[in-house]
Design a protein around this motif. Structure first.
Motif, PDB file in Angstrom:
ATOM      1  N   ILE A   1       0.716  -1.248  -0.096  1.00  0.00           N
ATOM      2  CA  ILE A   1      -0.035  -0.060  -0.171  1.00  0.00           C
ATOM      3  C   ILE A   1       0.957   1.155  -0.050  1.00  0.00           C
ATOM      4  O   ILE A   1       0.210   2.474  -0.243  1.00  0.00           O
ATOM      5  CB  ILE A   1      -0.926   0.044   1.301  1.00  0.00           C
ATOM      6  CG1 ILE A   1      -2.039   0.953   1.016  1.00  0.00           C
ATOM      7  CG2 ILE A   1      -0.216   0.185   2.568  1.00  0.00           C
ATOM      8  CD1 ILE A   1      -3.398   0.770   2.017  1.00  0.00           C
ATOM      9  N   TYR A   2       2.181   1.115   0.307  1.00  0.00           N
ATOM     10  CA  TYR A   2       2.911   2.249   0.538  1.00  0.00           C
ATOM     11  C   TYR A   2       3.441   2.574  -0.942  1.00  0.00           C
ATOM     12  O   TYR A   2       3.908   3.891  -1.287  1.00  0.00           O
ATOM     13  CB  TYR A   2       4.000   2.024   1.552  1.00  0.00           C
ATOM     14  CG  TYR A   2       3.679   1.863   2.690  1.00  0.00           C
ATOM     15  CD1 TYR A   2       3.417   2.973   3.656  1.00  0.00           C
ATOM     16  CD2 TYR A   2       3.430   0.713   3.470  1.00  0.00           C
ATOM     17  CE1 TYR A   2       2.995   2.953   4.946  1.00  0.00           C
ATOM     18  CE2 TYR A   2       2.974   0.533   4.758  1.00  0.00           C
ATOM     19  CZ  TYR A   2       2.644   1.627   5.366  1.00  0.00           C
ATOM     20  OH  TYR A   2       2.373   1.633   6.658  1.00  0.00           O
ATOM     21  N   ARG A   3       3.845   1.575  -1.709  1.00  0.00           N
ATOM     22  CA  ARG A   3       4.632   1.591  -2.851  1.00  0.00           C
ATOM     23  C   ARG A   3       3.527   1.450  -4.149  1.00  0.00           C
ATOM     24  O   ARG A   3       4.087   1.634  -5.442  1.00  0.00           O
ATOM     25  CB  ARG A   3       5.576   0.971  -2.944  1.00  0.00           C
ATOM     26  CG  ARG A   3       6.745   1.346  -2.216  1.00  0.00           C
ATOM     27  CD  ARG A   3       8.048   0.423  -2.115  1.00  0.00           C
ATOM     28  NE  ARG A   3       9.007   0.777  -1.002  1.00  0.00           N
ATOM     29  CZ  ARG A   3      10.227   0.348  -0.822  1.00  0.00           C
ATOM     30  NH1 ARG A   3      10.783  -0.508  -1.698  1.00  0.00           N
ATOM     31  NH2 ARG A   3      11.076   0.678  -0.059  1.00  0.00           N
ATOM     32  N   ASN A   4       2.326   1.050  -3.913  1.00  0.00           N
ATOM     33  CA  ASN A   4       1.355   0.806  -4.826  1.00  0.00           C
ATOM     34  C   ASN A   4       1.815  -0.218  -5.857  1.00  0.00           C
ATOM     35  O   ASN A   4       1.577  -0.381  -7.032  1.00  0.00           O
ATOM     36  CB  ASN A   4       1.255   2.193  -5.843  1.00  0.00           C
ATOM     37  CG  ASN A   4      -0.134   2.029  -6.769  1.00  0.00           C
ATOM     38  OD1 ASN A   4      -1.001   1.102  -6.455  1.00  0.00           O
ATOM     39  ND2 ASN A   4      -0.162   2.905  -7.778  1.00  0.00           N
ATOM     40  N   HIS A   5       2.216  -1.616  -5.131  1.00  0.00           N
ATOM     41  CA  HIS A   5       2.640  -2.607  -6.075  1.00  0.00           C
ATOM     42  C   HIS A   5       1.516  -3.566  -5.661  1.00  0.00           C
ATOM     43  O   HIS A   5       1.421  -4.092  -4.482  1.00  0.00           O
ATOM     44  CB  HIS A   5       3.967  -3.053  -5.576  1.00  0.00           C
ATOM     45  CG  HIS A   5       5.068  -2.200  -6.080  1.00  0.00           C
ATOM     46  ND1 HIS A   5       6.477  -2.203  -5.550  1.00  0.00           N
ATOM     47  CD2 HIS A   5       5.027  -1.244  -6.966  1.00  0.00           C
ATOM     48  CE1 HIS A   5       7.252  -1.483  -6.210  1.00  0.00           C
ATOM     49  NE2 HIS A   5       6.467  -0.614  -6.956  1.00  0.00           N
ATOM     50  N   PRO A   6       1.159  -4.348  -6.515  1.00  0.00           N
ATOM     51  CA  PRO A   6      -0.023  -5.477  -6.445  1.00  0.00           C
ATOM     52  C   PRO A   6       0.747  -6.521  -5.776  1.00  0.00           C
ATOM     53  O   PRO A   6       1.935  -6.831  -6.159  1.00  0.00           O
ATOM     54  CB  PRO A   6      -0.452  -5.667  -7.803  1.00  0.00           C
ATOM     55  CG  PRO A   6       0.725  -5.091  -8.818  1.00  0.00           C
ATOM     56  CD  PRO A   6       1.268  -4.113  -7.931  1.00  0.00           C
ATOM     57  N   GLY A   7      -0.163  -7.437  -5.119  1.00  0.00           N
ATOM     58  CA  GLY A   7       0.602  -8.591  -4.698  1.00  0.00           C
ATOM     59  C   GLY A   7      -0.053  -9.888  -5.439  1.00  0.00           C
ATOM     60  O   GLY A   7      -0.572  -9.799  -6.524  1.00  0.00           O
ATOM     61  N   ILE A   8      -0.226 -11.039  -4.487  1.00  0.00           N
ATOM     62  CA  ILE A   8      -0.880 -12.188  -5.243  1.00  0.00           C
ATOM     63  C   ILE A   8      -2.385 -11.887  -5.584  1.00  0.00           C
ATOM     64  O   ILE A   8      -2.858 -12.284  -6.443  1.00  0.00           O
ATOM     65  CB  ILE A   8      -0.748 -13.501  -4.203  1.00  0.00           C
ATOM     66  CG1 ILE A   8       0.770 -13.708  -4.018  1.00  0.00           C
ATOM     67  CG2 ILE A   8      -1.545 -14.733  -4.700  1.00  0.00           C
ATOM     68  CD1 ILE A   8       0.849 -14.796  -3.009  1.00  0.00           C
ATOM     69  N   MET A   9      -2.933 -11.130  -4.887  1.00  0.00           N
ATOM     70  CA  MET A   9      -4.393 -10.727  -4.904  1.00  0.00           C
ATOM     71  C   MET A   9      -4.409  -9.179  -5.612  1.00  0.00           C
ATOM     72  O   MET A   9      -3.605  -8.422  -5.234  1.00  0.00           O
ATOM     73  CB  MET A   9      -5.101 -10.603  -3.397  1.00  0.00           C
ATOM     74  CG  MET A   9      -5.219 -11.847  -2.619  1.00  0.00           C
ATOM     75  SD  MET A   9      -5.647 -13.399  -3.611  1.00  0.00           S
ATOM     76  CE  MET A   9      -7.560 -12.806  -3.979  1.00  0.00           C
ATOM     77  N   ILE A  10      -4.984  -9.010  -6.752  1.00  0.00           N
ATOM     78  CA  ILE A  10      -4.771  -8.053  -7.538  1.00  0.00           C
ATOM     79  C   ILE A  10      -6.132  -7.432  -7.619  1.00  0.00           C
ATOM     80  O   ILE A  10      -7.100  -7.865  -7.914  1.00  0.00           O
ATOM     81  CB  ILE A  10      -4.339  -8.357  -9.125  1.00  0.00           C
ATOM     82  CG1 ILE A  10      -3.010  -9.116  -9.178  1.00  0.00           C
ATOM     83  CG2 ILE A  10      -4.601  -7.155  -9.993  1.00  0.00           C
ATOM     84  CD1 ILE A  10      -2.806  -9.313 -10.361  1.00  0.00           C
ATOM     85  N   GLY A  11      -6.171  -6.315  -7.327  1.00  0.00           N
ATOM     86  CA  GLY A  11      -7.623  -5.351  -7.362  1.00  0.00           C
ATOM     87  C   GLY A  11      -6.991  -4.120  -6.741  1.00  0.00           C
ATOM     88  O   GLY A  11      -6.069  -3.782  -6.535  1.00  0.00           O
ATOM     89  N   ASN A  12      -8.160  -3.357  -6.403  1.00  0.00           N
ATOM     90  CA  ASN A  12      -8.099  -1.778  -5.876  1.00  0.00           C
ATOM     91  C   ASN A  12      -7.267  -1.901  -4.227  1.00  0.00           C
ATOM     92  O   ASN A  12      -7.918  -2.324  -3.532  1.00  0.00           O
ATOM     93  CB  ASN A  12      -9.360  -1.109  -5.809  1.00  0.00           C
ATOM     94  CG  ASN A  12      -9.226   0.394  -5.429  1.00  0.00           C
ATOM     95  OD1 ASN A  12      -8.163   0.680  -4.535  1.00  0.00           O
ATOM     96  ND2 ASN A  12      -9.586   1.284  -6.060  1.00  0.00           N
ATOM     97  N   ILE A  13      -6.100  -1.414  -4.231  1.00  0.00           N
ATOM     98  CA  ILE A  13      -5.335  -1.728  -3.078  1.00  0.00           C
ATOM     99  C   ILE A  13      -6.035  -1.011  -1.800  1.00  0.00           C
ATOM    100  O   ILE A  13      -5.576  -1.367  -0.709  1.00  0.00           O
ATOM    101  CB  ILE A  13      -3.943  -1.167  -3.365  1.00  0.00           C
ATOM    102  CG1 ILE A  13      -2.862  -1.943  -2.295  1.00  0.00           C
ATOM    103  CG2 ILE A  13      -3.801   0.231  -3.271  1.00  0.00           C
ATOM    104  CD1 ILE A  13      -1.523  -1.957  -2.771  1.00  0.00           C
ATOM    105  N   ILE A  14      -6.749   0.031  -2.231  1.00  0.00           N
ATOM    106  CA  ILE A  14      -7.382   0.716  -1.093  1.00  0.00           C
ATOM    107  C   ILE A  14      -8.372  -0.077  -0.438  1.00  0.00           C
ATOM    108  O   ILE A  14      -8.616  -0.140   0.824  1.00  0.00           O
ATOM    109  CB  ILE A  14      -8.030   2.119  -1.579  1.00  0.00           C
ATOM    110  CG1 ILE A  14      -6.911   3.137  -2.006  1.00  0.00           C
ATOM    111  CG2 ILE A  14      -8.823   2.798  -0.679  1.00  0.00           C
ATOM    112  CD1 ILE A  14      -7.492   4.390  -2.622  1.00  0.00           C
ATOM    113  N   TYR A  15      -8.999  -1.106  -1.092  1.00  0.00           N
ATOM    114  CA  TYR A  15     -10.173  -1.850  -0.524  1.00  0.00           C
ATOM    115  C   TYR A  15      -9.781  -3.167  -0.076  1.00  0.00           C
ATOM    116  O   TYR A  15     -10.018  -3.594   0.883  1.00  0.00           O
ATOM    117  CB  TYR A  15     -11.196  -2.061  -1.923  1.00  0.00           C
ATOM    118  CG  TYR A  15     -11.939  -1.072  -2.227  1.00  0.00           C
ATOM    119  CD1 TYR A  15     -12.083   0.173  -1.498  1.00  0.00           C
ATOM    120  CD2 TYR A  15     -12.199  -0.909  -3.565  1.00  0.00           C
ATOM    121  CE1 TYR A  15     -12.853   1.193  -1.995  1.00  0.00           C
ATOM    122  CE2 TYR A  15     -12.645   0.328  -4.318  1.00  0.00           C
ATOM    123  CZ  TYR A  15     -13.101   1.231  -3.341  1.00  0.00           C
ATOM    124  OH  TYR A  15     -13.689   2.489  -3.845  1.00  0.00           O
TER     125      TYR A  15
END
Length: 278
Positions: free
Chosen positions: A231-245
């Motif tokens: 959430i700090y660097r706006n990089h997706p993880g294994i789960m991809i979606g809107n990081i805010i949510y």
């Protein structure tokens, strides 16, 4: 604990909060003032411990008492909780956001859970930075507030300050990485940090040592970005979606963290911790 000692704890707490927030916000303003200094932002993690160590050295004048937050004996329950809670929380959050249709599962990144193990250098650096936070937040501020006002008051007080402390870093990084709605991200993340301060407080109260919260913090910092995104660097993880949510420090983290917050307040209402430096 008499009123004079309680007032002393409150005064030291307010002094700590004032110095830490002013120093952190000032340093964050400097760090995010140019692309060349942004890489220094992580140093804010050391500020709480530096301030707490100085204040403890002034009031105790005893090495043994200054370092008691890390020398206090820990118990198995505190270690198990600090290991299992963040892992189960992250796993539950991943399942939750997938079922709710908020995120998709990236199978190619699943290997990160096994292959992306931290190096020795990463572990050492990570624990040094985490000590910078935990000695200040749990070892100093939570201890002082809980002794003076009770466990719930202490946990809520630390939660509020810890959340406010995060705000300039989150907002600055969101702007730097060109995230949409940086203000919204900051508000949501601040809310998640407040909610998540309760299991951190519980981890500390189980043994009155900062070692379990440090372990909790390290596991969270390692696996939350891998699974739910950074959430700090706006990089997706294994789960991809809107990081805010979907992030553990996003809306999903707030929703899933509320049951523990409610349980913690109900269980610790009117409870205090004994003065540990006598």
């Amino acid at each position: 604990m008499n009123n004079m000692l309680k007032n002393k704890e409150i005064k030291y707490s307010l002094l700590f909060i004032t110095i830490v927030l002013i120093t952190t916000w000032s340093f964050a303003f400097y760090a995010f003032s140019s692309p060349e200094t942004v890489r220094l932002y992580f140093l804010v993690m050391l500020i709480p411990a530096i301030v707490a160590l100085i204040l403890n050295s002034i009031r105790y004048r005893s090495i043994r008492l200054v370092f008691r937050p890390i020398t206090t004996r820990i118990n198995l329950k505190s270690i198990l909780f600090s290991l299992l809670y963040p892992l189960l929380f992250i796993g539950t959050a991943a399942i939750f956001v997938f079922i709710m249709g908020l995120a998709e599962f990236d199978k190619d990144k699943l290997s990160n859970l096994i292959t992306k193990l931290p190096s020795i250098e990463m572990i050492i650096a990570g624990f040094i930075l985490i000590f910078g936070e935990e000695y200040g937040w749990r070892g100093f501020l939570l201890k002082a507030l809980a002794e003076a006002k009770g466990k719930v008051y202490g946990a809520i007080g630390v939660g509020v300050v810890w959340a406010v402390w995060h705000a300039p870093i989150v907002y600055g990084l969101a702007k730097f990485t060109h995230m949409k709605n940086p203000l919204l991200l900051t508000v949501v993340q601040v809310g998640a940090v407040f909610v998540f301060s309760m299991p951190f407080a519980y981890s500390y109260f189980l043994s009155k040592s900062i070692i379990p919260p440090m372990l909790f913090h390290f596991i969270w910092n390692l696996y939350n970005p891998i699974v739910l995104g950074n959430i700090y660097r706006n990089h997706p993880g294994i789960m991809i979606g809107n990081i805010i949510y979907i992030n553990g420090e996003g809306l999903a983290g707030i929703i899933l963290g509320l049951p523990f917050l409610i349980w913690f307040i109900a269980q610790n209402k009117n409870k205090t911790i004994g003065k540990s430096n006598r």
